[in-house]
Motif scaffolding. Structure first.
Motif, PDB file in Angstrom:
ATOM      1  N   SER A 169      33.032  -6.148   4.766  1.00 57.28           N
ATOM      2  CA  SER A 169      32.443  -6.645   6.006  1.00 57.28           C
ATOM      3  C   SER A 169      30.941  -6.867   5.830  1.00 57.28           C
ATOM      4  N   PRO A 170      30.359  -7.813   6.555  1.00 56.47           N
ATOM      5  CA  PRO A 170      28.906  -8.019   6.488  1.00 56.47           C
ATOM      6  C   PRO A 170      28.142  -6.781   6.965  1.00 56.47           C
ATOM      7  N   ILE A 171      26.959  -6.609   6.440  1.00 55.97           N
ATOM      8  CA  ILE A 171      26.089  -5.511   6.857  1.00 55.97           C
ATOM      9  C   ILE A 171      25.698  -5.718   8.317  1.00 55.97           C
ATOM     10  N   SER A 172      25.895  -4.679   9.129  1.00 53.66           N
ATOM     11  CA  SER A 172      25.573  -4.810  10.558  1.00 53.66           C
ATOM     12  C   SER A 172      24.785  -3.618  11.085  1.00 53.66           C
ATOM     13  N   ASP A 173      24.566  -2.612  10.236  1.00 53.36           N
ATOM     14  CA  ASP A 173      23.893  -1.395  10.709  1.00 53.36           C
ATOM     15  C   ASP A 173      22.568  -1.152  10.001  1.00 53.36           C
ATOM     16  N   ALA A 174      21.952  -2.231   9.531  1.00 53.19           N
ATOM     17  CA  ALA A 174      20.644  -2.117   8.889  1.00 53.19           C
ATOM     18  C   ALA A 174      19.919  -3.442   9.025  1.00 53.19           C
ATOM     19  N   THR A 175      18.589  -3.415   8.851  1.00 52.55           N
ATOM     20  CA  THR A 175      17.818  -4.650   8.831  1.00 52.55           C
ATOM     21  C   THR A 175      18.268  -5.467   7.627  1.00 52.55           C
ATOM     22  N   VAL A 176      18.644  -6.722   7.870  1.00 53.36           N
ATOM     23  CA  VAL A 176      19.194  -7.541   6.786  1.00 53.36           C
ATOM     24  C   VAL A 176      18.087  -8.184   5.962  1.00 53.36           C
ATOM     25  N   ALA A 177      17.129  -8.815   6.608  1.00 61.60           N
ATOM     26  CA  ALA A 177      16.065  -9.504   5.872  1.00 61.60           C
ATOM     27  C   ALA A 177      15.078  -8.497   5.286  1.00 61.60           C
TER      28      ALA A 177
END
Length: 266
Positions: A169-177
């Motif tokens: 699954s895509p990362i959703s619980d951290a700052t992505v950039a």
């Protein structure tokens, strides 16, 4: 010379007989013969051949099943799960008797049929579907009737042996950039033996690994405006030697993952 010619003729005749018997034993499927001798061939168009692990609870196998000719009485669909090199038992899901037909089977129902919960279906797993077609003449076709160059090609859209890939699954619980840091370790000191970590940024994948020594570090820049970041691990040889950690742009350290890391970090 006469003996030689006779011998050659005899060997040629035996070869013809052997190959004739061998071809007869194979009994390959037949799609191009007369109407009364065609095999019952079924095709399927699947809407989503890849599903994220985090979407299993709310997603379904959606597709359209159709018969190549009007000689198919029924098509039975069965399923198994391949996880970490282990293959589950194959169980029956549904039977279709009208063509074309739309099918929609929630993955929660598929998990229940397999005797597991939806959250046990993990990134890196394969859900394998096997079809059995029964012709109006009583003939039966399964994937055993096909050669790999038929079942192995998605463009054939064959409904006898196809898979759904479960991806991380895509990362959703951290700052992505920002900057993500990977710290890799090999306990034997000879690199990662073919294993690698993948950063997939908006669908563009880059692999990170090292081939010698005990440690390696990588800084991965994820641009502002990135909509999707997927981080995954692909195994190699000597998995008991591989360990890694991931540091997010927020400074949080995830892991250590390994020895024997799982395919997903989330």
């Amino acid at each position: 010379m006469k003996i030689t010619i006779k011998t050659i003729i005899a060997l040629f005749a035996c070869s013809l007989a052997f190959f004739s018997c061998e071809d007869e034993d194979k009994k390959p499927i037949n799609l191009l013969q007369l109407e009364d001798s065609k095999s019952p061939f079924v095709r399927i168009v699947v809407e989503e051949p890849i599903v994220a692990a985090g979407d299993i609870a709310t997603s379904a196998l959606n597709g359209t099943v159709d018969a190549l000719d009007k000689n198919v009485a029924s098509w039975e669909l069965s399923v198994s799960r391949e996880s970490g090199g282990t293959v589950s038992d194959t169980v029956s899901l549904t039977t279709v008797t009208n063509f074309p037909s739309d099918i929609s089977i929630p993955y929660t129902d598929i998990a229940s049929a397999l005797g597991i919960t939806p959250d046990e279906i993990l990134g890196g797993d394969f859900i394998r579907f096997l079809g059995t077609a029964t012709g109006t003449d009583g003939s039966v076709v399964t994937f055993d009737n096909f050669s790999p160059n038929v079942t192995g090609q998605p463009e054939q859209r064959q409904a006898f042996n196809f898979i759904i890939l479960i991806k991380c699954s895509p990362i959703s619980d951290a700052t992505v950039a920002g900057t993500w840091n990977i710290e890799m370790e090999d306990l034997f000191g000879d690199g990662w033996d073919g294993a690698f970590v993948t950063f997939e940024i908006d669908g563009v994948a880059t692999n990170y690994t090292f081939t010698s020594g005990s440690n390696a570090s990588f800084a991965v820049e994820v641009p502002e405006g990135t909509a999707s970041l997927v981080i995954s691990y692909t195994s190699g040889a000597f998995e008991e030697e591989h360990i890694y950690t991931i540091q997010t742009p927020d400074g949080d350290v995830r892991g250590p993952f390994g020895p024997n890391p799982a395919p997903c970090i989330n």
